[in-house]
Scaffold this motif. Structure first.
Motif, short mmCIF file in Angstrom:
data_model
loop_
_atom_site.label_atom_id
_atom_site.label_comp_id
_atom_site.label_asym_id
_atom_site.label_seq_id
_atom_site.Cartn_x
_atom_site.Cartn_y
_atom_site.Cartn_z
N GLU A 58 30.48 103.38 -29.97
CA GLU A 58 31.78 103.30 -30.62
C GLU A 58 32.39 104.69 -30.73
O GLU A 58 31.68 105.69 -30.84
CB GLU A 58 31.64 102.65 -32.00
N SER A 59 33.72 104.74 -30.73
CA SER A 59 34.44 106.01 -30.56
C SER A 59 34.25 107.00 -31.70
O SER A 59 34.51 108.19 -31.53
CB SER A 59 35.93 105.72 -30.36
N PRO A 66 27.08 112.75 -26.68
CA PRO A 66 27.42 113.70 -25.62
C PRO A 66 28.66 113.25 -24.85
O PRO A 66 28.92 112.05 -24.70
CB PRO A 66 26.17 113.68 -24.73
N GLU A 67 29.40 114.21 -24.36
CA GLU A 67 30.62 113.91 -23.62
C GLU A 67 30.31 113.04 -22.41
O GLU A 67 29.33 113.25 -21.69
CB GLU A 67 31.28 115.21 -23.17
N GLY A 68 31.15 112.03 -22.20
CA GLY A 68 30.99 111.14 -21.05
C GLY A 68 30.20 109.88 -21.33
O GLY A 68 30.11 109.00 -20.47
#
Length: 254
Positions: free
Chosen positions: A202-203, A208-210
């Motif tokens: 969930e946002s 980690p990025e991606g």
């Protein structure tokens, strides 16, 4: 068991306003605990991965299976080592009382599956006995028979525990392991997702990025309706979930 009667040393009885004030003081600690739990889950998502290069084999309802087969095509796999086999208290009518208590708490797996995650149980009992036990107890999680050193290699040959795996480019990696007191809280969709490398996806999460993420609430569904809404969620639920997201961001709530 005592139904009534006066407790010794119980808290005092107070007015509604005093009770609310006490709850608000406790709420500060509740939020601190929640944030600490979220931070711990974020650290789990950054745990190093361990390559699983041994070809573990299991028996399933339709015959021999590999560890990769247990994923059922999904990206993540959680394997709980349940004690149901000769020599365990309760055999052959029941599994271990603690493991059975845990099995009774397992949430509907459709929600976990919707996050590309599979939960599987594994024991050393033959499949015929596992099928009989599941029918008797009303359990429907996938449940396999260990045939090699899987339990010893992953720390669950003498005591219960959950091992977490992820697959990537045809390889399998071990990402986490939880047992003893940590096992007590397992059973909800959230408790399972919080020990996986991808988390709840969930946002709001610190990942980690991606990493895959979608807004909270919007992906939630009735357990018999996920497949029907794979392409697009119901517009009415989108409207309702917007209100849910606003409440989620309200720091004044527990």
């Amino acid at each position: 068991m005592q139904q009534d009667g006066k407790l010794e040393n119980r808290p005092p009885t107070v007015s509604a306003s005093e009770w609310t004030a006490a709850w608000e003081r406790m709420l500060v600690k509740e939020k601190t605990f929640t944030r600490a739990r979220d931070a711990l889950a974020a650290e789990r998502r950054r745990m190093p991965w361990m390559l699983v290069d041994k070809d573990y084999r299991f028996d399933g309802p339709d015959g021999a299976m590999s560890l990769l087969d247990l994923f059922e095509g999904r990206r993540q796999l959680i394997v709980y080592r349940a004690f149901f086999e000769p020599g365990v208290f309760g055999w052959p009518d029941h599994g271990c009382r603690g493991c059975s208590f845990g099995a009774d708490q397992v949430a509907h797996l459709a929600h976990l599956n919707a996050r590309d995650t599979t939960l599987a149980y594994a024991s050393r009992a033959p499949q015929a006995d596992i099928a009989r036990l599941k029918a008797r107890m009303g359990w429907d999680m996938p449940w396999y028979t260990i045939t090699d050193s899987f339990d010893a290699d992953f720390g669950v040959d003498e005591w219960h525990g959950h091992n977490v795996f992820i697959r990537e480019d045809g390889q399998i990696f071990r990402t986490y392991y939880i047992n003893n007191r940590g096992d007590e809280a397992m059973g909800t969709t959230w408790s399972y997702l919080d020990i996986t490398p991808l988390g709840r996806q969930e946002s709001w999460e610190d990942s980690p990025e991606g990493y895959p993420q979608t807004p909270p609430y919007k992906w939630w569904n009735w357990h018999d309706n996920y497949e029907a809404e794979q392409a697009a969620p119901d517009p009415k639920w989108v409207e309702v979930s917007e209100a849910g997201e606003a409440a989620f961001r309200n720091e004044g709530q527990a």
